[in-house]
Design an enzyme around this catalytic site. Structure first.
Site, PDB file in Angstrom:
ATOM      1  N   HIS A 108      42.876  40.130  33.229  1.00  0.00           N
ATOM      2  CA  HIS A 108      41.450  39.756  33.200  1.00  0.00           C
ATOM      3  C   HIS A 108      40.495  40.919  33.365  1.00  0.00           C
ATOM      4  O   HIS A 108      39.306  40.775  33.149  1.00  0.00           O
ATOM      5  CB  HIS A 108      41.150  38.686  34.240  1.00  0.00           C
ATOM      6  CG  HIS A 108      40.786  39.214  35.600  1.00  0.00           C
ATOM      7  ND1 HIS A 108      41.603  40.050  36.314  1.00  0.00           N
ATOM      8  CD2 HIS A 108      39.692  39.006  36.373  1.00  0.00           C
ATOM      9  CE1 HIS A 108      41.033  40.334  37.468  1.00  0.00           C
ATOM     10  NE2 HIS A 108      39.875  39.719  37.533  1.00  0.00           N
ATOM     11  N   HIS A 142      29.239  38.525  32.310  1.00  0.00           N
ATOM     12  CA  HIS A 142      30.313  38.265  33.272  1.00  0.00           C
ATOM     13  C   HIS A 142      29.709  37.666  34.542  1.00  0.00           C
ATOM     14  O   HIS A 142      29.021  38.345  35.291  1.00  0.00           O
ATOM     15  CB  HIS A 142      31.029  39.586  33.608  1.00  0.00           C
ATOM     16  CG  HIS A 142      32.108  39.445  34.661  1.00  0.00           C
ATOM     17  ND1 HIS A 142      32.472  40.478  35.483  1.00  0.00           N
ATOM     18  CD2 HIS A 142      32.880  38.403  35.014  1.00  0.00           C
ATOM     19  CE1 HIS A 142      33.435  40.071  36.302  1.00  0.00           C
ATOM     20  NE2 HIS A 142      33.699  38.816  36.045  1.00  0.00           N
ATOM     21  N   PHE A 160      27.830  41.162  35.706  1.00  0.00           N
ATOM     22  CA  PHE A 160      26.908  41.997  34.918  1.00  0.00           C
ATOM     23  C   PHE A 160      26.606  41.366  33.572  1.00  0.00           C
ATOM     24  O   PHE A 160      27.298  40.459  33.123  1.00  0.00           O
ATOM     25  CB  PHE A 160      27.511  43.393  34.696  1.00  0.00           C
ATOM     26  CG  PHE A 160      28.792  43.384  33.913  1.00  0.00           C
ATOM     27  CD1 PHE A 160      28.773  43.301  32.527  1.00  0.00           C
ATOM     28  CD2 PHE A 160      30.024  43.452  34.546  1.00  0.00           C
ATOM     29  CE1 PHE A 160      29.959  43.285  31.793  1.00  0.00           C
ATOM     30  CE2 PHE A 160      31.215  43.418  33.819  1.00  0.00           C
ATOM     31  CZ  PHE A 160      31.178  43.340  32.442  1.00  0.00           C
ATOM     32  N   MET A 183      31.626  49.890  34.410  1.00  0.00           N
ATOM     33  CA  MET A 183      30.361  50.082  33.685  1.00  0.00           C
ATOM     34  C   MET A 183      30.248  51.447  32.999  1.00  0.00           C
ATOM     35  O   MET A 183      29.383  51.642  32.171  1.00  0.00           O
ATOM     36  CB  MET A 183      29.172  49.834  34.602  1.00  0.00           C
ATOM     37  CG  MET A 183      29.084  50.802  35.752  1.00  0.00           C
ATOM     38  SD  MET A 183      27.696  50.346  36.797  1.00  0.00           S
ATOM     39  CE  MET A 183      27.915  51.502  38.133  1.00  0.00           C
TER      40      MET A 183
END
Lengths: 148, 482
Positions: free
Chosen positions: B405, B236, B206, B382
């Site tokens: 991560h 990303h 995204f 998101m």
């Protein structure tokens, strides 16, 4: 991943298996040739709605690998390669020659067009993790995990 | 089976898998007690134990708190191998070589952009090719150019007008991994990469416009150029089809190499070769080339992010202040020097779904962050939030300078689709003030917020364990998904 509890319904070519981050495919075929062809269909069905694909392009494909399990991964990853380079997605697959180390097939399908086709899930690769091809009483069964 | 894996509690945040059977070392999992039942549901702990069987492993086979079931190595796995007997494994890096995250700051505040979010997100969506099979029609690279990209990474992008030299000082390894060998990248991989440079791809990738919602450490935040209410951008993505092909090509090579060098494999996906063998060196050269493609990819997307902001807000670059804070790789194997039992040793550190987290003063920590430690960027889902952390001395000593991560999935994609059925996720998010554009409804549905673990739980463990330190929390305002 959940083991499937129910046996395969008649005429079913594949089903998906739930895996937290990725996706597993369980594929069946009366013959090994069918098994590879059905695996191709299962991969296409993961990426798009197969019904939207026309049979307007044809590709001749040959892949090689050290054994029939690795050959399944090589076959699926070659189909992903064809999709990446020009958007080709097979709708129908015909395996014409097959040995444990080599597969020759014809794929007929369409070029993916975002305006006409539904984009479902992007697949990075077919993996060797928990890869399996086994004989069943009425043919063959394969399990392959896709990295999404 | 996962429930047979023994786990011994070390402290509040650490759990050990005792060395047993063919394991050459112990396993070490960073997690809270609350996370364990979920972790035990799949086979990720077994995967940590499997990695511990590989030759030349130094220190424990580790997993970060965002551990989940991968293929071969677990996602969230960290393992270092010495150069003498150790191995390198493409499965320890993953298919998306140098999948990573970058964070940009701006001079803007949330109130400056909120009324224009729809336009901004649409503009970003128009300028950055996204989705299943995304490609750039106007930018098809020739083989010689692609080889330059593979050799020089983000440096190539900057040299060709995508961003500035200052960006390079704010990227892990300067945006270019040394030792990249384009000749080790197959024609198949080149074919896949030639029109994918500058594309986002699909799945969990995204570009997100957000703002700084909370600051945990004022001094560190200020040193990173962050302030409360400030608009930020996260990108990303990774090496696209080129990286996937390099991984697949070398897994084939490594299956043969494992047999040739007598490496016993509990899972074929762990196939590997000695680091010093021709196969090992060839993989590292090809992996570095794919990693450089990914650095160039994020660099070019950054260029189009800047252009999009300039188009929408009619401001110049200086006014916007869209500067790169940092860019980290979270799927990679790196040759690094580490102190092991008091002796400096060169090792190959595999980080598969784990981020480098080097401390203040480390030679590889960029100049701008010598006092703070290397910035670490942890994207969440998101609908919730992401984190900015910095690396610590503790990480360097304990985890080869590594931390988590991301959030990690909690639901399979299938379950997420079920949970999203009959709902309009885009509308739901819009009500929360988050504008989402996705190439397909399905990707957006698969990526619903509740499909992910709460990233704050993951970050709390790494902060509590001391392997990174919290700096700021970012919340999304607009997201483009593949």
């Amino acid at each position: 991943m959940k083991r499937d509890l129910d046996s395969k319904p008649e005429h079913q070519k594949y089903r998906t298996l739930s895996h937290t981050a990725d996706l597993g495919l369980r594929i069946w075929g009366a013959t090994l040739e069918d098994l590879y062809a059905n695996a191709g269909e299962a991969l296409t069905a993961t990426i798009t709605d197969r019904r939207g694909l026309r049979l307007k392009e044809s590709k001749e494909i040959t892949v090689e690998a050290p054994d029939r399990e690795a050959l399944l991964v090589a076959w699926l990853n070659h189909l992903l390669y064809l999709y990446d380079i020009d958007g080709f997605l097979g709708r129908e697959f015909k395996v014409r020659e097959l040995s444990p180390e080599r597969l020759t097939a014809t794929a007929r399908g369409d070029i993916f067009d975002p305006d006409r086709h539904v984009g479902k899930t992007a697949v990075k690769a077919a993996t060797y993790h928990q890869l399996e091809i086994t004989r069943t009483k009425d043919g063959w069964q394969a399990t392959v995990i896709l990295d999404l | 089976m996962a429930d047979q894996i023994k786990l011994r509690q070390v402290d509040e945040y650490r759990w050990e898998i005792p060395q047993e059977g063919k394991m050459r070392t112990r396993g070490l999992i960073f997690a809270s007690k609350e996370m364990l039942p979920k972790i035990r549901e799949d086979k990720s702990l077994e995967q940590v134990a499997n990695v511990a069987t590989l030759p030349g492993i130094e220190g424990p086979s580790m997993a970060m708190p965002d551990i989940h079931w991968g293929y071969g190595f677990p996602i969230g796995g960290v393992a270092a191998f010495n150069l003498e007997e150790g191995v390198v494994s493409p499965g320890g890096v993953g298919y998306d070589i140098n999948c990573g995250v970058r964070l940009l700051r701006t001079n803007l505040e949330r109130a400056d952009i909120e009324s224009r979010m729809e336009t901004l997100v649409d503009t970003l969506f128009g300028n950055i090719p996204s989705g299943v099979g995304s490609r750039r029609k106007e930018l098809k690279l020739t083989v010689p150019t692609l080889k330059q990209v593979l050799r020089y990474g983000a440096e190539w992008a900057v040299k060709n007008g995508y961003g500035s030299a200052d960006d390079l000082a704010h990227i892990e390894a300067g945006g270019r991994i040394e030792g990249a060998d384009p000749e080790m990248v197959s024609q198949f991989a080149m074919d896949r990469g030639k029109d994918q440079l500058g594309t986002l791809g699909s799945g969990n990738h995204f570009t997100e416009v957000g703002y700084v919602a909370e600051i945990f450490d004022e001094a560190l935040a200020a040193a990173l150029g962050l302030f409360k209410g400030q608009v930020t951008v996260i990108v990303h993505t990774g090496s696209r089809g080129l990286g996937h092909q390099v991984c697949d090509d070398f897994i084939k090579v490594m299956l043969k190499a494992s047999a040739k060098y007598g490496i016993w494999l509990p899972d074929r996906q762990l196939c590997s070769a000695p680091i010093q063998s021709p196969e090992g060196r060839q993989y590292l050269g090809a992996m570095a080339a794919a990693a450089n493609f990914a650095f160039a990819n994020r660099q070019m997307i950054t260029h189009w992010v800047r252009e999009s902001f300039e188009q929408v807000f009619k401001m110049g670059p200086r006014q916007l202040g869209l500067e790169l804070i940092y860019d980290v790789a979270h799927n990679i194997a790196k040759i690094e020097k580490h102190l092991i039992n008091g002796k400096e040793k060169t090792v190959c550190v595999h980080r598969k779904g784990a981020t480098r987290a080097f401390p203040p003063g480390h030679p590889e920590t960029p100049q701008a962050y010598k006092e703070t430690g290397q910035p670490v960027l942890i994207p969440g889902d998101m609908g919730r939030y992401s984190y900015v952390l910095v690396g610590t001395q503790k990480a360097l000593e304990e985890t080869f300078g590594s931390t988590c991560h991301g959030a990690g999935r909690e639901m399979s994609r299938h379950m997420a689709l079920k949970a999203a059925k009959g709902r309009d996720i885009i509308k739901e998010l819009a009500k929360q003030g988050i504008i989402v554009r996705g190439a397909g409804k399905r990707t957006v549905d698969e990526e619903i917020s509740e499909a992910y673990k709460d990233v704050s739980d993951v970050v709390e463990v790494t902060h509590g364990a001391g392997i990174s330190r919290k700096v700021a929390k970012l919340k999304p305002l607009g997201v483009i998904k593949g």
